[in-house]
Design a protein around this motif. Structure first.
Motif, PDB file in Angstrom:
ATOM      1  N   ILE A  76       0.739  -1.020  -0.060  1.00  0.00           N
ATOM      2  CA  ILE A  76       0.055  -0.023  -0.089  1.00  0.00           C
ATOM      3  C   ILE A  76       0.985   1.138  -0.118  1.00  0.00           C
ATOM      4  CG2 ILE A  76      -1.840   1.270   1.511  1.00  0.00           C
ATOM      5  CD1 ILE A  76      -2.433  -1.574   2.306  1.00  0.00           C
ATOM      6  N   ALA A  77       0.511   2.155  -1.046  1.00  0.00           N
ATOM      7  CA  ALA A  77       1.435   3.248  -1.004  1.00  0.00           C
ATOM      8  C   ALA A  77       0.807   4.525  -0.444  1.00  0.00           C
ATOM      9  CB  ALA A  77       1.681   3.686  -2.577  1.00  0.00           C
ATOM     10  N   GLN A  78      -0.392   4.534  -0.443  1.00  0.00           N
ATOM     11  CA  GLN A  78      -1.190   5.935   0.178  1.00  0.00           C
ATOM     12  C   GLN A  78      -2.546   5.406   0.751  1.00  0.00           C
ATOM     13  OE1 GLN A  78      -1.825   8.658  -2.794  1.00  0.00           O
ATOM     14  NE2 GLN A  78       0.600   8.988  -3.558  1.00  0.00           N
ATOM     15  N   VAL A  79      -2.675   6.051   2.069  1.00  0.00           N
ATOM     16  CA  VAL A  79      -4.020   5.944   2.622  1.00  0.00           C
ATOM     17  C   VAL A  79      -4.703   7.129   2.796  1.00  0.00           C
ATOM     18  CG1 VAL A  79      -5.242   5.128   4.756  1.00  0.00           C
ATOM     19  CG2 VAL A  79      -3.038   4.144   3.870  1.00  0.00           C
ATOM     20  N   ARG A  80      -6.026   7.063   2.523  1.00  0.00           N
ATOM     21  CA  ARG A  80      -6.767   8.336   2.880  1.00  0.00           C
ATOM     22  C   ARG A  80      -8.140   7.740   3.727  1.00  0.00           C
ATOM     23  NH1 ARG A  80      -9.648  11.038  -2.151  1.00  0.00           N
ATOM     24  NH2 ARG A  80     -10.859   9.327  -2.056  1.00  0.00           N
ATOM     25  N   ASP A  81      -8.340   8.694   4.932  1.00  0.00           N
ATOM     26  CA  ASP A  81      -9.325   8.251   5.687  1.00  0.00           C
ATOM     27  C   ASP A  81     -10.398   9.526   6.057  1.00  0.00           C
ATOM     28  OD1 ASP A  81     -11.200   7.828   7.673  1.00  0.00           O
ATOM     29  OD2 ASP A  81      -9.321   6.874   8.981  1.00  0.00           O
ATOM     30  N   LEU A  82     -11.481   9.368   5.276  1.00  0.00           N
ATOM     31  CA  LEU A  82     -12.312  10.592   5.349  1.00  0.00           C
ATOM     32  C   LEU A  82     -13.381  10.357   6.324  1.00  0.00           C
ATOM     33  CD1 LEU A  82     -13.532  10.865   1.389  1.00  0.00           C
ATOM     34  CD2 LEU A  82     -12.039  12.140   2.616  1.00  0.00           C
TER      35      LEU A  82
ATOM     36  N   SER B 110      -2.270  10.257   3.654  1.00  0.00           N
ATOM     37  CA  SER B 110      -0.982  10.322   3.746  1.00  0.00           C
ATOM     38  C   SER B 110       0.058  10.742   2.589  1.00  0.00           C
ATOM     39  CB  SER B 110      -0.475   8.931   3.828  1.00  0.00           C
ATOM     40  OG  SER B 110      -0.771   8.087   2.508  1.00  0.00           O
ATOM     41  N   SER B 111      -0.785  11.233   1.655  1.00  0.00           N
ATOM     42  CA  SER B 111      -0.106  11.987   0.537  1.00  0.00           C
ATOM     43  C   SER B 111       0.057  13.276   0.115  1.00  0.00           C
ATOM     44  CB  SER B 111      -1.041  11.368  -0.841  1.00  0.00           C
ATOM     45  OG  SER B 111      -2.254  12.061  -0.873  1.00  0.00           O
ATOM     46  N   THR B 112      -0.796  14.068   1.335  1.00  0.00           N
ATOM     47  CA  THR B 112      -0.572  15.481   1.582  1.00  0.00           C
ATOM     48  C   THR B 112       0.684  15.808   2.353  1.00  0.00           C
ATOM     49  OG1 THR B 112      -2.273  15.638   3.177  1.00  0.00           O
ATOM     50  CG2 THR B 112      -2.917  15.645   0.848  1.00  0.00           C
ATOM     51  N   PRO B 113       1.366  16.928   2.274  1.00  0.00           N
ATOM     52  CA  PRO B 113       2.144  17.540   3.122  1.00  0.00           C
ATOM     53  C   PRO B 113       1.835  17.436   4.568  1.00  0.00           C
ATOM     54  CG  PRO B 113       2.102  18.967   1.221  1.00  0.00           C
ATOM     55  CD  PRO B 113       0.856  17.745   1.266  1.00  0.00           C
ATOM     56  N   ASP B 114       0.548  17.916   4.864  1.00  0.00           N
ATOM     57  CA  ASP B 114       0.332  18.123   6.128  1.00  0.00           C
ATOM     58  C   ASP B 114      -0.598  16.789   6.705  1.00  0.00           C
ATOM     59  OD1 ASP B 114      -2.391  18.312   4.661  1.00  0.00           O
ATOM     60  OD2 ASP B 114      -2.734  20.315   5.722  1.00  0.00           O
TER      61      ASP B 114
ATOM     62  N   SER C  27     -19.185  11.058  10.727  1.00  0.00           N
ATOM     63  CA  SER C  27     -20.592  10.441  10.841  1.00  0.00           C
ATOM     64  C   SER C  27     -20.630   9.034   9.726  1.00  0.00           C
ATOM     65  CB  SER C  27     -21.757  11.076  10.520  1.00  0.00           C
ATOM     66  OG  SER C  27     -21.853  11.754   9.294  1.00  0.00           O
ATOM     67  N   SER C  28     -19.522   8.905   8.767  1.00  0.00           N
ATOM     68  CA  SER C  28     -19.642   7.970   7.872  1.00  0.00           C
ATOM     69  C   SER C  28     -18.291   7.495   7.750  1.00  0.00           C
ATOM     70  CB  SER C  28     -20.005   8.351   6.401  1.00  0.00           C
ATOM     71  OG  SER C  28     -19.228   9.470   6.341  1.00  0.00           O
ATOM     72  N   GLN C  29     -17.875   6.075   7.528  1.00  0.00           N
ATOM     73  CA  GLN C  29     -16.884   5.443   7.328  1.00  0.00           C
ATOM     74  C   GLN C  29     -16.553   5.302   5.840  1.00  0.00           C
ATOM     75  OE1 GLN C  29     -15.289   4.303  10.291  1.00  0.00           O
ATOM     76  NE2 GLN C  29     -16.873   4.982  11.605  1.00  0.00           N
ATOM     77  N   HIS C  30     -15.106   5.810   5.712  1.00  0.00           N
ATOM     78  CA  HIS C  30     -14.633   5.799   4.285  1.00  0.00           C
ATOM     79  C   HIS C  30     -13.145   5.657   4.169  1.00  0.00           C
ATOM     80  CE1 HIS C  30     -15.103   7.643   0.044  1.00  0.00           C
ATOM     81  NE2 HIS C  30     -14.628   6.459   0.058  1.00  0.00           N
ATOM     82  N   LEU C  31     -12.503   4.568   3.824  1.00  0.00           N
ATOM     83  CA  LEU C  31     -11.152   4.503   3.623  1.00  0.00           C
ATOM     84  C   LEU C  31     -10.802   4.329   2.116  1.00  0.00           C
ATOM     85  CD1 LEU C  31     -10.337   2.206   6.714  1.00  0.00           C
ATOM     86  CD2 LEU C  31      -9.240   4.410   6.287  1.00  0.00           C
ATOM     87  N   THR C  32      -9.762   5.059   1.666  1.00  0.00           N
ATOM     88  CA  THR C  32      -9.368   4.816   0.406  1.00  0.00           C
ATOM     89  C   THR C  32      -7.667   4.310   0.658  1.00  0.00           C
ATOM     90  OG1 THR C  32     -10.709   6.358  -0.496  1.00  0.00           O
ATOM     91  CG2 THR C  32      -8.801   5.659  -1.928  1.00  0.00           C
ATOM     92  N   PHE C  33      -7.411   3.005  -0.142  1.00  0.00           N
ATOM     93  CA  PHE C  33      -6.277   2.621  -0.136  1.00  0.00           C
ATOM     94  C   PHE C  33      -5.806   2.639  -1.664  1.00  0.00           C
ATOM     95  CE2 PHE C  33      -8.183   0.473   3.286  1.00  0.00           C
ATOM     96  CZ  PHE C  33      -7.110   0.686   4.270  1.00  0.00           C
ATOM     97  N   THR C  34      -4.390   3.315  -2.074  1.00  0.00           N
ATOM     98  CA  THR C  34      -3.944   3.358  -3.396  1.00  0.00           C
ATOM     99  C   THR C  34      -2.688   2.474  -2.951  1.00  0.00           C
ATOM    100  OG1 THR C  34      -4.448   5.633  -3.780  1.00  0.00           O
ATOM    101  CG2 THR C  34      -2.691   4.583  -4.892  1.00  0.00           C
ATOM    102  N   PHE C  35      -2.612   1.329  -3.840  1.00  0.00           N
ATOM    103  CA  PHE C  35      -1.554   0.538  -3.876  1.00  0.00           C
ATOM    104  C   PHE C  35      -0.308   0.795  -4.761  1.00  0.00           C
ATOM    105  CE2 PHE C  35      -5.163  -1.659  -2.199  1.00  0.00           C
ATOM    106  CZ  PHE C  35      -4.779  -2.703  -1.434  1.00  0.00           C
TER     107      PHE C  35
END
Length: 227
Positions: free
Chosen positions: A132-138, A144-148, A158-166
C-alpha cells in the motif's frame, strides 16, 4: 473510472475529485468556472453525467445528445464507437473495476471493522502480497499523500470511508452504506494488457475482502461469484 484522470493528465487538462453526489460535483464545477475554467464533463461512479454548462446537475438527456453527436462524428470518419474506445484503451490503458458489498448484520460492526483497519493511526502498509502506497481516511480527515496529512476532501465522523492506493496503482475504496446494512467496496486497476489487469484486479478484490473485511470471522455475507 480513473481513465478520465489519466486522459486529463496526459492531455494537459485539469482533473478534480469530489465526494459522491452531484451536490459536491456541481459545487466543484461552479468553483472551477469561477476560476475561469471550462468544465467539459462532470460525472460520478454510478453512471451520472453532466456535460457542458447547460444544466448544472445530473442530466441523461444532454449526456445522450453528446454521445449521439460523438457517435455521428466517429461514423462519418469511417469508425465505430467500439473501435474508438479500443483506441483510447491503447493510448491511455485498460481501466478495470469491480464494485460489490458485504452484508453487515450490525452497524456497530461496520465501525469496528474500520477502527481495526485504522488502528489508531497505524494504517496497514500491505494487504496480502500487495504493498500500500497511500491511505486516505475521510472519517478522521487523514491523507498520507498530502504534506500536512490532511484530506483535501471534506471529512465526516458520521460515515466510514477509507481509500487505499496500492503500489501497483490499484485504488480501493471501502465505505459504509448510509441506507443499507452493507459495507461497499470499489476497486480499480489499470494496465496495458486487459486480461492480465483483470486477473490481478480480481485477485486483489478477493485479498482485500478476505484480509480487511474478514467475512467469516465477522459473520458477513459476501457473494464472491460476482467477480
Amino acid at each position: 473510472s480513473k481513465m478520465t484522470r489519466a486522459i486529463a493528465q496526459k492531455e494537459g487538462m485539469r482533473f478534480e475529485e469530489t465526494l459522491t453526489g452531484f451536490k459536491w460535483i456541481c459545487n466543484k464545477k461552479f468553483d472551477l468556472q469561477q476560476e475561469g475554467y471550462t468544465v467539459l464533463l462532470a460525472f460520478e461512479e454510478s453512471i451520472g453525467f453532466c456535460c457542458g454548462d447547460l444544466v448544472n446537475d445530473k442530466d441523461g438527456v444532454c449526456a445522450a445528445a453528446v454521445f449521439a453527436e460523438m457517435a455521428v462524428q466517429i461514423y462519418n470518419r469511417g469508425g465505430t464507437v467500439t473501435r474508438h474506445l479500443e483506441k483510447l484503451y491503447s493510448k491511455y490503458g485498460h481501466f478495470i473495476s469491480r464494485q460489490g458489498y458485504v452484508v453487515v448484520p450490525d452497524p456497530k460492526l461496520t465501525v469496528a471493522i474500520f477502527d481495526r483497519l485504522r488502528e489508531g493511526g497505524k494504517y496497514p502498509t500491505t494487504c496480502g502480497p500487495y504493498a500500500i502506497a497511500q491511505v486516505r481516511d475521510l472519517t478522521v480527515g487523514y491523507d498520507s499523500s498530502t504534506p500536512d496529512h490532511k484530506t483535501t476532501l471534506p471529512a465526516s465522523t458520521s460515515s466510514q470511508h477509507l481509500t487505499f492506493t496500492f503500489a501497483n496503482g490499484c485504488v480501493a475504496n471501502l465505505r459504509g452504506s448510509g441506507t443499507e446494512p452493507k459495507l461497499k467496496y470499489y476497486v480499480e486497476l489499470s494496465g496495458t494488457d486487459r486480461d492480465a489487469t483483470t486477473a490481478t484486479l480480481i485477485d486483489m478484490v478477493k485479498t482485500i475482502v478476505l484480509t480487511f473485511l474478514e467475512p467469516e470471522r465477522n459473520g458477513l455475507q459476501w457473494n464472491s461469484s460476482n467477480l
